[in-house]
Design a protein around this motif. Structure first.
Motif, PDB file in Angstrom:
ATOM      1  N   GLU A 137      66.049 -46.818  89.981  1.00 34.72           N
ATOM      2  CA  GLU A 137      64.582 -46.907  89.950  1.00 34.72           C
ATOM      3  C   GLU A 137      63.938 -45.527  90.102  1.00 34.72           C
TER       4      GLU A 137
ATOM      5  N   ARG B 235      59.607 -41.162  83.550  1.00 30.68           N
ATOM      6  CA  ARG B 235      58.194 -41.404  83.222  1.00 30.68           C
ATOM      7  C   ARG B 235      57.333 -40.207  83.612  1.00 30.68           C
TER       8      ARG B 235
ATOM      9  N   LYS C 275      62.544 -50.715  82.480  1.00 27.96           N
ATOM     10  CA  LYS C 275      61.630 -50.789  83.615  1.00 27.96           C
ATOM     11  C   LYS C 275      62.471 -50.646  84.876  1.00 27.96           C
TER      12      LYS C 275
END
Length: 94
Positions: free
Chosen positions: A11, A18, A55
């Motif tokens: 994560e 990003r 994601k």
């Protein structure tokens, strides 16, 4: 002397990717963005290949599946070895 290796959770990697993309969209070069977050451009490209488009929850699940896959491969190897040893014992070639 060995270099210190920093381990990132999936994560964290997705969030770093990003962030780098946002910095690049705001005019920074890839090298500048990578340097700012503390990674090499090689890490960026490797991570983008693995985690690009995922994601955060998908990245976490991906890592869990990879770990489970490795565990199962090890189990299969152990069972195959055990089977081969038992076949040798049955033949009497010990």
């Amino acid at each position: 002397m060995a270099a210190l290796e920093k381990r990132f959770k999936p994560e964290q990697i997705v969030n770093l990717l990003r962030g780098i993309e946002v910095m690049m969209a705001n005019g920074k070069t890839l090298m500048e963005a990578c340097k700012q977050v503390g990674i090499s451009d090689k890490s960026y490209y490797r991570w983008r290949k693995i985690y690009g488009g995922l994601k955060v929850d998908q990245a976490r699940k991906f890592k869990e599946i990879e770990a489970e896959n490795a565990r199962l491969k090890k189990l299969i190897a152990e069972l195959s070895l055990r089977e081969a040893m038992l076949k040798e014992v049955v033949k009497g070639n010990y």
